[in-house]
Motif scaffolding. Structure first.
Motif, PDB file in Angstrom:
ATOM      1  N   ASN A  74     -15.550 -37.313 -35.776  1.00 27.19           N
ATOM      2  CA  ASN A  74     -15.420 -38.457 -34.866  1.00 27.19           C
ATOM      3  C   ASN A  74     -15.057 -38.043 -33.446  1.00 27.19           C
ATOM      4  O   ASN A  74     -14.358 -38.772 -32.747  1.00 27.19           O
ATOM      5  N   SER A  75     -15.505 -36.866 -33.039  1.00 28.79           N
ATOM      6  CA  SER A  75     -15.301 -36.466 -31.652  1.00 28.79           C
ATOM      7  C   SER A  75     -16.560 -35.793 -31.128  1.00 28.79           C
ATOM      8  O   SER A  75     -17.447 -35.421 -31.892  1.00 28.79           O
ATOM      9  N   PHE A  76     -16.596 -35.656 -29.823  1.00 26.88           N
ATOM     10  CA  PHE A  76     -17.739 -35.032 -29.168  1.00 26.88           C
ATOM     11  C   PHE A  76     -17.435 -33.567 -28.895  1.00 26.88           C
ATOM     12  O   PHE A  76     -16.285 -33.192 -28.681  1.00 26.88           O
ATOM     13  N   ILE A  77     -18.486 -32.773 -28.874  1.00 30.94           N
ATOM     14  CA  ILE A  77     -18.332 -31.356 -28.549  1.00 30.94           C
ATOM     15  C   ILE A  77     -19.516 -30.917 -27.690  1.00 30.94           C
ATOM     16  O   ILE A  77     -20.638 -31.368 -27.895  1.00 30.94           O
ATOM     17  N   CYS A  78     -19.192 -30.049 -26.738  1.00 31.23           N
ATOM     18  CA  CYS A  78     -20.212 -29.602 -25.799  1.00 31.23           C
ATOM     19  C   CYS A  78     -19.566 -28.554 -24.897  1.00 31.23           C
ATOM     20  O   CYS A  78     -18.378 -28.635 -24.605  1.00 31.23           O
ATOM     21  N   ALA A  79     -20.353 -27.581 -24.464  1.00 30.79           N
ATOM     22  CA  ALA A  79     -19.905 -26.702 -23.380  1.00 30.79           C
ATOM     23  C   ALA A  79     -20.214 -27.502 -22.115  1.00 30.79           C
ATOM     24  O   ALA A  79     -21.255 -27.341 -21.485  1.00 30.79           O
ATOM     25  N   TYR A  80     -19.316 -28.406 -21.804  1.00 26.41           N
ATOM     26  CA  TYR A  80     -19.618 -29.457 -20.833  1.00 26.41           C
ATOM     27  C   TYR A  80     -19.893 -28.925 -19.430  1.00 26.41           C
ATOM     28  O   TYR A  80     -20.743 -29.458 -18.727  1.00 26.41           O
ATOM     29  N   ASP A  81     -19.207 -27.867 -19.040  1.00 28.56           N
ATOM     30  CA  ASP A  81     -19.481 -27.306 -17.714  1.00 28.56           C
ATOM     31  C   ASP A  81     -20.910 -26.766 -17.641  1.00 28.56           C
ATOM     32  O   ASP A  81     -21.629 -26.986 -16.663  1.00 28.56           O
ATOM     33  N   SER A  82     -21.360 -26.104 -18.688  1.00 27.69           N
ATOM     34  CA  SER A  82     -22.727 -25.596 -18.737  1.00 27.69           C
ATOM     35  C   SER A  82     -23.726 -26.753 -18.806  1.00 27.69           C
ATOM     36  O   SER A  82     -24.780 -26.716 -18.168  1.00 27.69           O
TER      37      SER A  82
END
Length: 191
Positions: A74-82
């Motif tokens: 129930n959470s998001f994941i990502c290398a958000y800066d990239s």
């Protein structure tokens, strides 16, 4: 998909057409444990919602990797800066357990943003996901500055008790900023 729909329904109202459109852009993946969702120097092209499982973000090092984030169901994941810059990542995103994720690609998301019918709704969903990722990272940063290693360990397990059974202790030690030997001493004191 039901879990993802429940998550979003708790945050905002979507029409059936909006749901249908959104889900047409998502891909469903069952990912085995220890699978790299993003490797070092790859560019992040997805934002993922974790339906089940645990994912970690870490910087590989010769002796011990530096784990700096865990993400749970129930959470998001990502290398958000990239993802935002579309530049290569300086860290790895890897599953710790068998994991089920729903993903949306960078280009699909950019196209949706420009769609007059659903763009505002997706912008709201993106803002919610971004805020949640930011709050998780800020919480960890503040804990590293304010709490002892023992306090970080105790907080981690009060908030995410499944960690003790699912995550190798070397990852937990790295996450709370201690060596595996120091974590062993902390665990001995607590028990």
């Amino acid at each position: 998909m039901e879990q993802l729909q429940k998550y979003f329904a708790s945050k905002l109202e979507l029409t059936d057409k909006e749901w249908e459109f959104l889900f047409s852009k998502l891909s469903y993946e069952k990912v085995p444990k220890k699978t790299k969702l993003l490797d070092l120097n790859e560019t992040e092209n997805f934002v993922s919602f974790i339906e089940t499982g645990i994912v970690r973000l870490y910087i590989p090092k010769a002796k011990n990797d530096l784990t700096f984030c865990f993400a749970f169901k129930n959470s998001f994941i990502c290398a958000y800066d990239s993802f935002l810059t579309q530049l290569p990542s300086t860290y790895i995103v890897e599953t710790v357990t068998d994991t089920v994720i729903w993903r949306i690609a960078y280009n699909d998301l950019q196209n949706i943003y420009s769609d007059a019918k659903i763009g505002n709704t997706i912008n709201t969903i993106s803002r919610i996901a971004t805020e949640e990722m930011y709050l998780l990272h800020l919480k960890r940063e503040l804990s590293l500055l304010n709490d002892s290693a023992e306090e970080r360990y105790l907080k981690l397990f009060s908030e995410e008790p499944e960690l003790i059974h699912e995550v190798p202790l070397k990852y937990i030690a790295s996450y709370i900023g201690v060596t595996p030997q120091a974590l062993s001493r902390i665990r001995s004191r607590i028990n």
